[in-house]
Structures are given as C-alpha cells and as structure tokens.
Write a protein that holds these residues in place. Structure first.
Motif, short mmCIF file in Angstrom:
data_model
loop_
_atom_site.label_atom_id
_atom_site.label_comp_id
_atom_site.label_asym_id
_atom_site.label_seq_id
_atom_site.Cartn_x
_atom_site.Cartn_y
_atom_site.Cartn_z
N LEU A 36 0.88 -1.17 0.00
CA LEU A 36 0.00 0.00 0.00
C LEU A 36 0.91 1.21 0.00
O LEU A 36 1.82 1.31 0.83
CB LEU A 36 -0.90 0.02 1.23
N ILE A 37 0.68 2.15 -0.93
CA ILE A 37 1.60 3.26 -1.10
C ILE A 37 0.85 4.55 -1.45
O ILE A 37 -0.12 4.52 -2.21
CB ILE A 37 2.68 2.93 -2.16
N GLY A 38 1.28 5.64 -0.86
CA GLY A 38 0.78 6.97 -1.22
C GLY A 38 1.82 7.65 -2.09
O GLY A 38 3.03 7.54 -1.84
N THR A 39 1.37 8.35 -3.10
CA THR A 39 2.27 8.98 -4.06
C THR A 39 1.85 10.42 -4.33
O THR A 39 0.66 10.72 -4.47
CB THR A 39 2.29 8.22 -5.39
N LEU A 40 2.83 11.29 -4.40
CA LEU A 40 2.63 12.69 -4.77
C LEU A 40 3.40 12.93 -6.06
O LEU A 40 4.59 12.62 -6.13
CB LEU A 40 3.15 13.61 -3.67
N THR A 41 2.72 13.44 -7.09
CA THR A 41 3.38 13.71 -8.37
C THR A 41 3.22 15.19 -8.71
O THR A 41 2.13 15.75 -8.58
CB THR A 41 2.78 12.86 -9.50
N TRP A 42 4.30 15.76 -9.13
CA TRP A 42 4.31 17.15 -9.57
C TRP A 42 4.58 17.17 -11.06
O TRP A 42 5.59 16.65 -11.53
CB TRP A 42 5.37 17.94 -8.83
N PHE A 43 3.63 17.72 -11.85
CA PHE A 43 3.78 17.85 -13.30
C PHE A 43 4.37 19.21 -13.62
O PHE A 43 3.87 20.23 -13.16
CB PHE A 43 2.44 17.63 -14.01
N PHE A 44 5.43 19.23 -14.38
CA PHE A 44 6.11 20.49 -14.70
C PHE A 44 6.01 20.82 -16.16
O PHE A 44 5.54 20.05 -16.96
CB PHE A 44 7.57 20.45 -14.27
#
Length: 174
Positions: A166-174
């Motif tokens: 189980l994993i939480g992910t934060l993605t930043w699109f540039f």
C-alpha cells in the motif's frame, strides 16, 4: 533518514506547484508505503502523460501515463533496489475545465529487483511484474494518489510468494 528526505521534497513540491503555469505532461513522483511484512517502500519516478481522451463521455474519459521508477525496499535487515516501467490507464471523472478532478487507475508493468528475498518472502526471480490499482485527485499540476501494488513473477518460477504494497504517491507535473 529517507522518510525525512521524501517528506521535505513532498512539502517543497506542494508549495512550488501553484507557481507553475503550464503542464508539459512530464512529472516527478515520490511515494512512501509499506508491504504486509512491515517492509518500508520508498519510490521516485518519472511520469509521462499520454495526453489522450479515449471513450470520452459526460462522466469523464480514459487517459494514461508511463512511469519509470526507482524503488527501495527496507525490511530492517537489508535493502532491495528495483527499477520498474509501467503503462498505467487512468479514468478521469468529469475533468472538463475543472482545476481538480478525481480518477481511478490500473496497470501492469515490469520490474527488476537486485535481490528476490525480502523478509520471509521468496519472490524466486529478479524479474517481477508490477500490478497496480489506485485512486487519486489531480489539482492543477499536483497529483495525490493512493495505490495497492502487487509484485510477483506470475508463477514463471516457484515459489512465487509475491509481495503486496500500500503506497501513497505525490506527483508534480512540470
């Protein structure tokens, strides 16, 4: 130490995102999770959105992305390093003109692990399949996601203990 670094980078990305005007379709993802045997999972990835709108309707459409990632698994006794590449299909719910929207996703990719024993689990080969399902929210250039991931060798070699994450992910699109 690694948890602190991931949290600091996540906070910096959160505050930097509103300053970004355009989305190139490329993103940087950071994740933290745990496997069922209390193994800590750290993940950093490069994401490329497909930029398509398949099966478009009033409810939303299908899009997707490719993710190339580096993963570090720490069970307290040893670390495993892995690289993975995954195509992921995503269903975006009614994003038309909204600054944020929810989505669900799923995909199957491949991973290469430098070791295939983790805790009491024997994955039996360095080559693993990386299955995922998840849900998240997209806020302008920021994406917050929660996933269930499963690694196994698809019974190509025995035993095939597999591992669930189980994993939480934060993605930043540039």
């Amino acid at each position: 130490m690694m948890k602190k670094a991931v949290m600091i980078i996540a906070c910096l990305l959160t505050f930097a995102c509103p300053a970004m005007a355009q989305d190139s379709g490329f993103g940087l993802s950071l994740g933290y999770g745990q496997a069922q045997n209390s193994t800590d999972i750290y993940r950093v990835g490069l994401v490329k959105k497909w930029g398509v709108q398949w099966l478009k309707s009033g409810a939303g459409y299908v899009d997707g992305y490719f993710e190339f990632s580096y993963n570090r698994w720490d069970d307290g006794n040893k670390d495993i390093n892995a690289i993975a590449v995954s195509p992921v299909f995503q269903y975006a719910f009614n994003p038309g003109g909204n600054a944020w929207y929810p989505y669900i996703e799923g995909g199957i990719g491949v991973a290469y692990l430098d070791e295939y024993f983790i805790g009491d689990r024997n994955l039996s080969s360095n080559l693993q399949f990386e299955d995922r399902i998840g849900a998240g929210f997209r806020f302008d250039n920021l994406d917050l996601n929660f996933r269930y991931m499963h690694y196994s060798n698809a019974s190509l070699r025995a035993p095939n203990d597999g591992i669930d994450i189980l994993i939480g992910t934060l993605t930043w699109f540039f």
